[in-house]
Design a protein around this motif. Structure first.
Motif, short mmCIF file in Angstrom:
data_model
loop_
_atom_site.label_atom_id
_atom_site.label_comp_id
_atom_site.label_asym_id
_atom_site.label_seq_id
_atom_site.Cartn_x
_atom_site.Cartn_y
_atom_site.Cartn_z
N GLU A 1 0.83 -1.20 0.00
CA GLU A 1 0.00 0.00 0.00
C GLU A 1 0.87 1.25 0.00
O GLU A 1 0.58 2.22 -0.72
CB GLU A 1 -0.94 0.00 1.20
CG GLU A 1 -1.86 1.20 1.26
CD GLU A 1 -2.77 1.35 0.05
OE1 GLU A 1 -3.15 2.50 -0.26
OE2 GLU A 1 -3.12 0.33 -0.59
N ALA A 2 1.95 1.26 0.80
CA ALA A 2 2.86 2.40 0.81
C ALA A 2 3.50 2.57 -0.57
O ALA A 2 3.64 3.70 -1.06
CB ALA A 2 3.92 2.21 1.88
N LEU A 3 3.89 1.47 -1.19
CA LEU A 3 4.48 1.51 -2.53
C LEU A 3 3.48 2.08 -3.53
O LEU A 3 3.82 2.93 -4.35
CB LEU A 3 4.92 0.11 -2.94
CG LEU A 3 5.50 -0.06 -4.34
CD1 LEU A 3 6.77 0.75 -4.49
CD2 LEU A 3 5.77 -1.52 -4.62
N ARG A 4 2.25 1.64 -3.44
CA ARG A 4 1.21 2.11 -4.36
C ARG A 4 0.98 3.61 -4.20
O ARG A 4 0.86 4.35 -5.17
CB ARG A 4 -0.08 1.34 -4.11
CG ARG A 4 -1.20 1.68 -5.04
CD ARG A 4 -2.43 0.80 -4.74
NE ARG A 4 -3.52 1.11 -5.61
CZ ARG A 4 -4.33 2.15 -5.47
NH1 ARG A 4 -4.17 2.98 -4.49
NH2 ARG A 4 -5.31 2.36 -6.33
N GLU A 5 0.93 4.09 -2.95
CA GLU A 5 0.72 5.51 -2.70
C GLU A 5 1.87 6.34 -3.29
O GLU A 5 1.64 7.38 -3.90
CB GLU A 5 0.61 5.78 -1.20
CG GLU A 5 -0.69 5.31 -0.60
CD GLU A 5 -0.70 5.44 0.92
OE1 GLU A 5 0.25 6.01 1.49
OE2 GLU A 5 -1.68 4.98 1.53
N ARG A 6 3.09 5.89 -3.09
CA ARG A 6 4.25 6.63 -3.61
C ARG A 6 4.24 6.63 -5.13
O ARG A 6 4.56 7.63 -5.76
CB ARG A 6 5.57 6.01 -3.14
CG ARG A 6 5.81 5.87 -1.66
CD ARG A 6 5.80 7.16 -0.90
NE ARG A 6 6.21 7.07 0.47
CZ ARG A 6 5.62 6.37 1.44
NH1 ARG A 6 4.58 5.62 1.19
NH2 ARG A 6 6.06 6.42 2.68
N PHE A 7 3.86 5.50 -5.70
CA PHE A 7 3.84 5.38 -7.16
C PHE A 7 2.78 6.28 -7.77
O PHE A 7 3.00 6.90 -8.81
CB PHE A 7 3.59 3.93 -7.56
CG PHE A 7 4.61 3.42 -8.51
CD1 PHE A 7 4.53 3.71 -9.85
CD2 PHE A 7 5.66 2.64 -8.06
CE1 PHE A 7 5.48 3.25 -10.74
CE2 PHE A 7 6.61 2.18 -8.94
CZ PHE A 7 6.52 2.48 -10.28
N LEU A 8 1.62 6.35 -7.14
CA LEU A 8 0.55 7.19 -7.68
C LEU A 8 0.88 8.67 -7.59
O LEU A 8 0.32 9.48 -8.33
CB LEU A 8 -0.77 6.90 -6.95
CG LEU A 8 -1.41 5.55 -7.27
CD1 LEU A 8 -2.63 5.31 -6.39
CD2 LEU A 8 -1.79 5.46 -8.74
N ALA A 9 1.79 9.04 -6.69
CA ALA A 9 2.18 10.44 -6.55
C ALA A 9 3.19 10.88 -7.61
O ALA A 9 3.41 12.07 -7.79
CB ALA A 9 2.76 10.68 -5.16
N LEU A 10 3.79 9.91 -8.31
CA LEU A 10 4.77 10.25 -9.34
C LEU A 10 4.07 10.71 -10.62
O LEU A 10 3.09 10.11 -11.06
CB LEU A 10 5.64 9.05 -9.69
CG LEU A 10 6.68 8.61 -8.68
CD1 LEU A 10 7.46 7.42 -9.22
CD2 LEU A 10 7.63 9.73 -8.34
#
Length: 145
Positions: free
Chosen positions: A95-104
């Motif tokens: 989930e943390a990875l997904r959040e960071r990825f969506l912010a890029l």
């Protein structure tokens, strides 16, 4: 959304391209660290599941033959608890990875000029002449009322 496999394969390319859009290299590094952690947790979980499956077969064989399987069953429960813990941690990391990825942001095209805002854009062509109005423009939220 960007492809994690491409980021893994060419992290420096992504750092340079995203740097033109104000995204720092530490953000890309953080994504790569989270991805590595998630893959490690998944690998550990799969190994434990394989061990649990093998233990379950041994327990079944012992029960069929009439041997005691109490110790093996408790070991199987311990494996199950560890698997659930790793799954929970992997879900949090994912989930943390997904959040960071969506912010890029997406990668800019190589032909796009680098600049802080639209003032750095180049006018490629103009069709016709812009219309001139005798009244001031209103924002769309003012027009709606």
């Amino acid at each position: 959304m960007l492809d994690i496999k491409a980021v893994r394969a060419e992290p420096e390319k992504f750092k340079a391209a995203l740097g033109t859009k104000g995204v720092g290299a530490p953000q890309v590094d953080e994504i790569l660290e989270l991805d590595a952690r998630w893959r490690l947790l998944k690998r550990e979980t799969e190994e434990l599941q394989a061990r649990r499956n093998a233990a379950s077969k041994r327990i079944g064989n012992r029960l069929e033959s009439g041997d005691g399987a109490g110790a093996a069953m408790s070991a199987g429960r311990e494996l199950g608890d560890r698997i659930r813990g790793l799954d929970a941690e992997a879900a949090l990391v994912e989930e943390a990875l997904r959040e960071r990825f969506l912010a890029l942001p997406n990668l800019p095209h190589p032909s796009v000029p680098v600049g802080p805002d639209e003032s750095a854009n180049l006018e490629v062509r103009r069709v016709g002449t812009p219309r001139q109005f005798a009244f001031p423009f209103k924002a769309h939220w003012d027009l709606g009322t």
